[in-house]
Scaffold this motif. Structure first.
Motif: not given
Length: 254
Positions: A151-160, A178-185, A217-223
């Motif tokens: 998506r334009a905001d950088g998230t991933l979606e399955i459209p339907r 899809v959720t693992e891909a967002v975490a890796l991004d 969408r990623a909602v929490f990230t800790a490094t």
């Protein structure tokens, strides 16, 4: 499609145990060549369904995968799955994951929790897997093959909800991928490299995905040093932005 695209080939040993073999193609790996956790989880769950789906209609509620060997030089993974506990409303499975060509080399361990929805239809027969494809060259990123798009905001979606990713509800395979891909991004952006190793993935499914688009969408990230943990939520925008699954992924720089 979730199982067939990976070339998953489960085989029941008896009523509580099943094996699976997964060819570890390049699209099942990170930029560093380390194994993704989502394909291992899907193969583990596919092995479990050989035992359980002939008896009950089930829904996965929790998946947990620990990767102890990133498998850079491993060509095939063998998953030895079994049902650990059966109850009226819940069922629990696990799998030991090792190098199919070197049984002494362990890759990881996984568990899954299932909710029992009812009895399987009369005369249900688990479909036998087809032969693996002879040529897997030129494959797209795994999230793209599982109907994901950016998506334009950088998230991933399955459209339907096409038949490839679920008929009445979104299948757990696309959820994991899809959720693992967002975490890796997000990890790549935070750490400045996509040379990453996935150490742990845990997904909890809290509601069925019915309509879509399904937005991850990623909602929490800790490094901490060269490691990062990321929580990704998957929501059904077609049902009032309803949360359907949450995945936590821990990765480190290779």
């Amino acid at each position: 499609m979730s199982h067939a695209y990976l070339g998953s080939r489960p085989d029941a040993i008896d009523s509580t145990r099943a094996d699976n073999v997964l060819d570890l193609r390049s699209d099942l790996r990170t930029g560093a060549g380390a194994l993704l956790a989502a394909p291992l989880a899907i193969a583990m769950l596919d092995a479990a369904t050989v035992n359980v789906e002939s008896m009950r209609v089930l829904a996965v509620t929790h998946v947990d995968i620990d990767v102890v060997d990133c498998g850079l030089d491993v060509g095939r993974a063998h998953l030895a799955g079994q049902i650990t506990t059966q109850m009226r409303s819940q069922l629990f499975t696990e799998a030991r994951i090792h190098d199919a060509d070197d049984p002494s080399r362990y890759i990881g361990f996984g568990t899954a929790n299932w909710a029992v929805l009812g009895l399987a239809p009369h005369r249900f027969c688990f479909p036998q897997p087809g032969p693996p494809e002879p040529d897997w060259a030129g494959l797209p990123p795994l999230w793209h093959a599982y109907s994901g798009r950016r998506r334009a905001d950088g998230t991933l979606e399955i459209p339907r909800l096409p038949l490839e990713v679920g008929e009445e509800r979104l299948h757990y395979g696309p959820m994991l991928v899809v959720t693992e891909a967002v975490a890796l991004d997000n990890a790549a952006a935070a750490l400045g490299t996509d040379e990453l190793v996935v150490e742990h993935l845990a997904m909890t499914v809290v509601a069925p995905g019915r309509v879509g688009p399904f937005i991850a969408r990623a909602v929490f990230t800790a490094t901490e040093g060269d490691s990062i943990g990321c929580r990704v939520e998957l929501r059904d925008a077609g049902r009032g932005d309803r949360l359907i699954a949450a995945t936590f992924v821990r990765v480190r720089i290779y």
